[in-house]
Structure formats: C-alpha cells, structure tokens
Design an enzyme around this catalytic site. Structure first.
Site, PDB file in Angstrom:
ATOM      1  N   GLU A  45       2.849  -3.640   2.368  1.00 36.48           N
ATOM      2  CA  GLU A  45       2.577  -4.614   1.314  1.00 36.48           C
ATOM      3  C   GLU A  45       2.143  -3.926   0.012  1.00 36.48           C
ATOM      4  O   GLU A  45       2.519  -4.354  -1.066  1.00 36.48           O
ATOM      5  CB  GLU A  45       1.509  -5.628   1.770  1.00 36.48           C
ATOM      6  CG  GLU A  45       1.984  -6.591   2.846  1.00 36.48           C
ATOM      7  CD  GLU A  45       3.136  -7.501   2.381  1.00 36.48           C
ATOM      8  OE1 GLU A  45       3.256  -7.767   1.168  1.00 36.48           O
ATOM      9  OE2 GLU A  45       3.931  -7.911   3.245  1.00 36.48           O
ATOM     10  N   TYR A 128      -2.767 -11.931  -2.347  1.00 37.68           N
ATOM     11  CA  TYR A 128      -1.467 -11.989  -1.663  1.00 37.68           C
ATOM     12  C   TYR A 128      -1.420 -10.960  -0.526  1.00 37.68           C
ATOM     13  O   TYR A 128      -1.016 -11.280   0.597  1.00 37.68           O
ATOM     14  CB  TYR A 128      -0.323 -11.731  -2.655  1.00 37.68           C
ATOM     15  CG  TYR A 128       1.034 -11.812  -1.979  1.00 37.68           C
ATOM     16  CD1 TYR A 128       1.739 -13.008  -1.952  1.00 37.68           C
ATOM     17  CD2 TYR A 128       1.578 -10.705  -1.331  1.00 37.68           C
ATOM     18  CE1 TYR A 128       2.976 -13.102  -1.302  1.00 37.68           C
ATOM     19  CE2 TYR A 128       2.802 -10.787  -0.677  1.00 37.68           C
ATOM     20  CZ  TYR A 128       3.491 -11.985  -0.669  1.00 37.68           C
ATOM     21  OH  TYR A 128       4.698 -12.066  -0.017  1.00 37.68           O
ATOM     22  N   ASP A 146       3.384 -16.419  -4.315  1.00 38.39           N
ATOM     23  CA  ASP A 146       3.923 -15.537  -5.352  1.00 38.39           C
ATOM     24  C   ASP A 146       4.973 -16.330  -6.125  1.00 38.39           C
ATOM     25  O   ASP A 146       5.202 -17.512  -5.835  1.00 38.39           O
ATOM     26  CB  ASP A 146       4.472 -14.222  -4.774  1.00 38.39           C
ATOM     27  CG  ASP A 146       5.732 -14.408  -3.947  1.00 38.39           C
ATOM     28  OD1 ASP A 146       6.204 -15.562  -3.792  1.00 38.39           O
ATOM     29  OD2 ASP A 146       6.266 -13.401  -3.453  1.00 38.39           O
TER      30      ASP A 146
END
Ligand code: SF4
Length: 228
Positions: A45, A128, A146
């Site tokens: 990520e 996120y 997002d």
C-alpha cells in the site's frame, strides 16, 4: 440495509450480491492480493501510493525477496532502501518506510498493529492505508475512500464528485453504509477493480458492462437515454 441519497435508494445487500460474483471473475491477482500477510500488504500500500500498480509489481516482488519481514527491513540502511525503491520515485516515501520499520520493531516487536490508531501513528500511514491493511490483512469492514471508489459512490447516487469528495463526510458515510460486512475484503477488491475496469474516469463509463447498472442512478439514466 437501504441507503438513500439524492432521492435514490440502494439496497446494500443486493449490491453485494451483484458485485461479489463480478469481483471474483474480474479479480486482478496482483502479488500483494494473494496474501493476507499484514507486513506485505502494508508495504504494497505504501508503494502503491500515487504509483501505478503495474509499475509496483516487479519492485514489490524483488523487495519481498530481499526484505521478507519487518526485522530484516529494519536492519536495512537508508541507502539500500533507496536502491531497492529508486524506480518508484517519491524519495520521501523511502525515508518513511525506513522510519516505519524501526517504529514497528520498537513499539510492536516487529508485528504490524491491527488497531487503526496504532497504524495511523506510523510514519507514512494515511487513513486509506490503515483501512486497506485492516481490510485486506484481517478482513475487517473498512471503507476505502479514494477518488476511484468515491467516483462510483457519486455515480450510484447521481451525485457530482470532485477531488475533495473523498474527504467529504457525506460520501464517506455512503461508502461506509454500502460495505459488505461479511466479505469486506472481497467487496473492496471488487470495488477497486470495478473502478479500474468499468466505472472508469471516462464519461460515460461502460455502464453496459457493469454488474451494478440496475441499481445505479447513472446506469439507469444511461439505459433510458441509449438510442434503441
Ligand atoms: Fe459506474 Fe455505470 Fe456501473 Fe453506475 S452503472 S457504477 S455509472 S459503470
């Protein structure tokens, strides 16, 4: 659960029934998606932040061979990490990974923390990223806001979106209300794949290919306006 916005209602259960099978058929099997290892998912990520997935794949593979866990990563020098991650750009990200590894070793003995607040306390971990790690590693029902997922939410309810919409409480509440509580990992992967392959930025999107067309305000209008 019936979710309402802008005069349009969507049954979250029905949405899951339509989205999950589509997600299974269209699953993009990136190497970080075929594991539930929290360290690997966290690193992926961070690498994916503002970077194309296709660009990340070879770097991720090579990085995991060299740094298979937090302990090995924490012993790497900043210079070694710069060499390993150079092709992804964003130099500041390399510094953050270096600091992140040290903190995980010192505070959690090398284990990635599961609590949201603990994840968010790590250098470089955004809302996120924390949500993605919790969802993809531990299958926790985390909404992933997002520009892509919020674009789908906006279109589902016929709401205009802009860049700032991903921080809007209205859009986040809608995203949260629609999440599939039994299968959050599969649900979020499917939503991301739908945004990448069908409900893309282009206008109009490919509503005729979309599993959610019958539920979607934009998709319903698309059918009504299509020349017969
Ligand atoms: Fe996006 Fe169209 Fe699917 Fe709605 S029906 S989610 S607008 S692709």
């Amino acid at each position: 659960m019936i979710v309402e916005a802008n005069g349009h209602t969507i049954d979250s259960v029905r949405l899951g029934e339509l989205l999950l099978p589509w997600g299974q058929e269209n699953f993009r099997a990136f190497p970080w998606r075929t594991t539930v290892n929290s360290y690997r998912i966290l690193m992926s990520e961070v690498m994916l932040h503002r970077t194309q997935a296709i660009q990340v794949v070879p770097v991720y593979r090579s990085f995991m061979m060299t740094y298979p866990d937090t302990a090995v990563l924490a012993n790497a020098s900043l210079r070694e990490l710069q060499d390993a991650l150079f092709s992804l750009g964003l130099r500041w990200r390399i510094d953050l990974i270096h600091r992140m590894a040290s903190e995980i070793m010192i505070k959690w003995g090398g284990h990635i923390p599961v609590e949201r607040a603990d994840l968010l306390s790590l250098p470089g971990v955004s809302e996120y990223i924390a949500g993605a790690v919790r969802c993809f590693a531990w299958n926790l029902p985390e909404p992933l806001a997002d520009t892509n997922t919020i674009r789908i939410i906006g279109r589902l309810f016929g709401l205009e979106t802009r860049d700032s919409s991903r921080r809007s409480s209205r859009f986040r509440t809608l995203l949260n209300s629609l999440i599939h509580f039994d299968e959050p990992r599969r649900y979020n992967y499917a939503l991301l794949d739908l945004a990448d392959g069908v409900c893309t930025k282009k206008r109009p999107p490919d509503c005729h290919l979309c599993p959610l067309q019958s539920l979607c305000q934009t998709g319903i209008s698309w059918v009504a306006e299509r020349p017969s």
